[in-house]
Design a protein around this motif. Structure first.
Motif, mmCIF file in Angstrom:
data_model
loop_
_atom_site.group_PDB
_atom_site.id
_atom_site.type_symbol
_atom_site.label_atom_id
_atom_site.label_comp_id
_atom_site.label_asym_id
_atom_site.label_seq_id
_atom_site.Cartn_x
_atom_site.Cartn_y
_atom_site.Cartn_z
ATOM 1 N N VAL A 214 9.203 1.991 -0.110
ATOM 2 C CA VAL A 214 10.158 1.292 0.939
ATOM 3 C C VAL A 214 9.365 0.039 1.330
ATOM 4 O O VAL A 214 8.040 1.246 2.065
ATOM 5 C CB VAL A 214 10.202 2.042 2.208
ATOM 6 C CG1 VAL A 214 11.011 0.857 3.283
ATOM 7 C CG2 VAL A 214 11.460 2.778 1.352
ATOM 8 N N LEU A 215 9.438 -1.105 0.618
ATOM 9 C CA LEU A 215 8.490 -2.520 0.848
ATOM 10 C C LEU A 215 8.684 -2.904 1.740
ATOM 11 O O LEU A 215 10.100 -2.781 1.326
ATOM 12 C CB LEU A 215 8.626 -2.627 0.061
ATOM 13 C CG LEU A 215 7.053 -3.324 -0.534
ATOM 14 C CD1 LEU A 215 5.841 -2.611 -0.526
ATOM 15 C CD2 LEU A 215 7.068 -4.225 -1.427
ATOM 16 N N ALA A 216 8.409 -3.925 3.084
ATOM 17 C CA ALA A 216 9.260 -4.559 4.024
ATOM 18 C C ALA A 216 7.680 -6.101 4.370
ATOM 19 O O ALA A 216 6.608 -5.245 4.243
ATOM 20 C CB ALA A 216 9.631 -3.575 5.320
ATOM 21 N N ARG A 217 7.945 -6.999 4.351
ATOM 22 C CA ARG A 217 6.652 -7.688 4.917
ATOM 23 C C ARG A 217 5.958 -7.551 3.872
ATOM 24 O O ARG A 217 4.519 -8.212 4.366
ATOM 25 C CB ARG A 217 6.601 -7.971 5.804
ATOM 26 C CG ARG A 217 7.291 -7.683 7.320
ATOM 27 C CD ARG A 217 7.746 -7.677 8.585
ATOM 28 N NE ARG A 217 7.524 -6.380 8.740
ATOM 29 C CZ ARG A 217 7.799 -5.363 8.977
ATOM 30 N NH1 ARG A 217 9.288 -5.876 9.013
ATOM 31 N NH2 ARG A 217 7.786 -4.183 9.500
ATOM 32 N N GLY A 218 6.246 -7.007 2.928
ATOM 33 C CA GLY A 218 5.117 -6.792 1.514
ATOM 34 C C GLY A 218 4.081 -5.727 1.405
ATOM 35 O O GLY A 218 3.280 -5.408 1.047
ATOM 36 N N ARG A 219 4.102 -5.295 2.733
ATOM 37 C CA ARG A 219 3.501 -3.595 2.438
ATOM 38 C C ARG A 219 4.144 -2.598 2.546
ATOM 39 O O ARG A 219 5.838 -2.681 3.227
ATOM 40 C CB ARG A 219 2.770 -3.144 4.434
ATOM 41 C CG ARG A 219 2.195 -4.780 4.602
ATOM 42 C CD ARG A 219 1.269 -4.564 5.624
ATOM 43 N NE ARG A 219 0.338 -3.699 6.005
ATOM 44 C CZ ARG A 219 -0.324 -2.961 6.657
ATOM 45 N NH1 ARG A 219 -0.079 -4.024 7.972
ATOM 46 N NH2 ARG A 219 -1.241 -2.369 6.871
ATOM 47 N N LEU A 220 3.540 -0.953 2.007
ATOM 48 C CA LEU A 220 4.695 -0.278 1.559
ATOM 49 C C LEU A 220 3.975 0.952 2.867
ATOM 50 O O LEU A 220 3.302 1.025 2.953
ATOM 51 C CB LEU A 220 3.582 0.334 0.802
ATOM 52 C CG LEU A 220 4.238 1.652 0.009
ATOM 53 C CD1 LEU A 220 5.771 1.056 -0.661
ATOM 54 C CD2 LEU A 220 3.239 2.406 -0.965
ATOM 55 N N LEU A 221 5.939 1.457 3.371
ATOM 56 C CA LEU A 221 6.053 1.825 4.719
ATOM 57 C C LEU A 221 5.772 3.082 3.990
ATOM 58 O O LEU A 221 6.050 3.865 5.018
ATOM 59 C CB LEU A 221 7.180 1.128 5.219
ATOM 60 C CG LEU A 221 7.566 -0.623 5.396
ATOM 61 C CD1 LEU A 221 8.182 -0.819 6.748
ATOM 62 C CD2 LEU A 221 5.664 -0.616 6.352
ATOM 63 N N PHE B 23 16.427 3.861 6.581
ATOM 64 C CA PHE B 23 15.618 3.233 5.774
ATOM 65 C C PHE B 23 16.003 1.678 6.932
ATOM 66 O O PHE B 23 14.622 1.016 7.278
ATOM 67 C CB PHE B 23 16.973 2.302 4.881
ATOM 68 C CG PHE B 23 16.389 1.218 4.585
ATOM 69 C CD1 PHE B 23 14.933 0.036 3.763
ATOM 70 C CD2 PHE B 23 17.137 -0.562 4.728
ATOM 71 C CE1 PHE B 23 14.406 -0.547 2.873
ATOM 72 C CE2 PHE B 23 16.540 -1.120 4.048
ATOM 73 C CZ PHE B 23 15.982 -1.564 3.208
ATOM 74 N N LEU B 24 16.843 1.411 7.630
ATOM 75 C CA LEU B 24 16.832 0.717 8.821
ATOM 76 C C LEU B 24 16.283 0.711 10.012
ATOM 77 O O LEU B 24 15.257 0.011 10.198
ATOM 78 C CB LEU B 24 18.041 0.416 9.634
ATOM 79 C CG LEU B 24 19.516 0.113 7.895
ATOM 80 C CD1 LEU B 24 21.053 -0.051 8.744
ATOM 81 C CD2 LEU B 24 19.034 -1.999 7.457
ATOM 82 N N ARG B 25 16.121 2.065 10.347
ATOM 83 C CA ARG B 25 15.512 2.206 11.219
ATOM 84 C C ARG B 25 13.780 2.363 11.148
ATOM 85 O O ARG B 25 12.555 1.856 11.725
ATOM 86 C CB ARG B 25 15.134 4.139 11.410
ATOM 87 C CG ARG B 25 14.187 4.009 12.845
ATOM 88 C CD ARG B 25 15.074 5.762 13.357
ATOM 89 N NE ARG B 25 14.960 7.133 11.710
ATOM 90 C CZ ARG B 25 13.919 7.067 12.065
ATOM 91 N NH1 ARG B 25 12.893 6.704 12.205
ATOM 92 N NH2 ARG B 25 13.963 7.945 10.262
ATOM 93 N N LEU B 26 13.542 2.887 10.158
ATOM 94 C CA LEU B 26 11.510 1.959 9.585
ATOM 95 C C LEU B 26 11.575 0.836 9.240
ATOM 96 O O LEU B 26 10.536 -0.048 9.776
ATOM 97 C CB LEU B 26 12.021 2.963 8.516
ATOM 98 C CG LEU B 26 10.612 2.755 7.737
ATOM 99 C CD1 LEU B 26 9.404 3.235 8.168
ATOM 100 C CD2 LEU B 26 10.197 3.327 6.101
ATOM 101 N N VAL B 27 12.735 0.010 8.775
ATOM 102 C CA VAL B 27 12.113 -1.728 8.293
ATOM 103 C C VAL B 27 11.963 -2.325 9.829
ATOM 104 O O VAL B 27 11.313 -3.188 9.847
ATOM 105 C CB VAL B 27 12.515 -2.020 7.549
ATOM 106 C CG1 VAL B 27 12.120 -1.629 5.651
ATOM 107 C CG2 VAL B 27 14.641 -2.108 7.342
ATOM 108 N N SER B 28 12.496 -1.871 10.586
ATOM 109 C CA SER B 28 13.121 -2.231 11.669
ATOM 110 C C SER B 28 11.873 -1.831 13.029
ATOM 111 O O SER B 28 11.827 -3.206 13.621
ATOM 112 C CB SER B 28 14.136 -2.307 12.360
ATOM 113 O OG SER B 28 14.863 -0.663 13.001
ATOM 114 N N GLY B 29 11.673 -0.805 12.093
ATOM 115 C CA GLY B 29 9.774 -0.401 13.597
ATOM 116 C C GLY B 29 10.606 -0.253 14.564
ATOM 117 O O GLY B 29 10.086 0.571 15.768
ATOM 118 N N ARG B 30 11.581 0.102 15.052
ATOM 119 C CA ARG B 30 12.115 1.657 16.393
ATOM 120 C C ARG B 30 11.863 3.091 15.209
ATOM 121 O O ARG B 30 11.986 3.495 14.690
ATOM 122 C CB ARG B 30 14.406 0.791 15.665
ATOM 123 C CG ARG B 30 14.114 -0.788 16.786
ATOM 124 C CD ARG B 30 15.443 -0.311 17.013
ATOM 125 N NE ARG B 30 16.681 -0.172 15.832
ATOM 126 C CZ ARG B 30 17.169 -0.322 15.325
ATOM 127 N NH1 ARG B 30 17.636 -2.038 14.403
ATOM 128 N NH2 ARG B 30 18.334 -0.673 14.891
#
Length: 253
Positions: A221-228, A246-253
């Motif tokens: 999973v990638l977001a804002r260029g970083r591997l999360l 997925f949505l929880r991870l990329v939203s930072g919640r």
């Protein structure tokens, strides 16, 4: 013209050798466009024997990462290795890596047969492989028609055929279900899983989280260029639906 779904399980190829060393490695990979850091110090390995899903929101850096794998974009830092070598150093690259990026890039004035035959000759792949693949992707009846008259789904099938032409151990697919009907989507899903079962390294990028949930064994999973995240699918989602996790991870919640 009706293009039928087909089964790849009986397909043969010029290679056939599979190795536990056919690994795609990203080492501290970064890509900067001016002030924009599109890919930020990504390190991971895509391993054989499983389908790895590549997820991320728009602008996450997935397509840029896949382009760097193929040498289409040069990294600002770090490197990508295919079985220990850079893509540009591979002889007959279609025998090592097959890729579908943004659908088929065939010239509209050429036929599917002409397009695949040119790729085959440039990578020392037997012409018989061209005929075989066109039949197996369901384009045998339209192989000598101009690609410019193809539907999106037919172009996608041609792109898949091009990716498979050299019988490569490493496969990259970016949004491979574009234009495919439900039967075609199921055919592709089964095909990708069968390739992983053969011991190939398979990386699939898609915005269709429900399809990744049905296809992938492992997730990046990638977001804002970083591997999360770099984890087995079941471990990643836990007791949640994959979309929720997925949505929880990329939203930072």
């Amino acid at each position: 013209m009706v293009v039928h779904s087909v089964n790849f399980r009986e397909l043969t190829g010029p290679g056939g050798h599979r190795s536990v060393h056919d690994v795609l490695e990203l080492r501290n990979l970064s890509k900067r466009y001016g002030r924009v850091l599109a890919v930020d110090d990504v390190t991971c390995a895509v391993r054989p024997g499983r389908v790895t899903g590549f997820l991320g929101p728009n602008g996450a850096g997935k397509s840029t990462t896949m382009r760097m794998v193929l040498g289409l974009d040069r990294p600002s830092a770090g490197q990508v290795l295919v079985n220990g070598a850079r893509y540009r150093d591979l002889r007959d690259p279609l025998r090592h890596v097959g890729a579908l990026l943004e659908g088929s890039q065939a010239h509209g004035g050429r036929s599917a047969y002409q397009h695949l035959r040119w790729l085959a000759r440039s990578n020392r792949v037997p012409t018989a492989r061209v005929h075989e693949l066109l039949g197996h992707v369901g384009l045998g009846d339209v192989a000598h028609q101009r690609v410019g008259g193809y539907s999106l789904g037919m172009r996608q099938r041609l792109g898949i055929a091009a990716a498979l032409l050299g019988d490569p151990p490493v496969l990259l697919f970016d949004e491979p279900t574009n234009g495919l009907d439900p039967a075609g989507v199921r055919w592709l899903r089964e095909t990708l899983r069968s390739f992983a079962a053969e011991g190939r390294t398979v990386l699939v990028s898609s915005h269709l989280i429900s399809e990744i949930e049905l296809t992938a064994d492992h997730l990046l999973v990638l977001a804002r260029g970083r591997l999360l995240a770099d984890a087995p699918l079941e471990e990643f989602r836990g007791t949640e639906a994959l979309e929720d996790a997925f949505l929880r991870l990329v939203s930072g919640r």
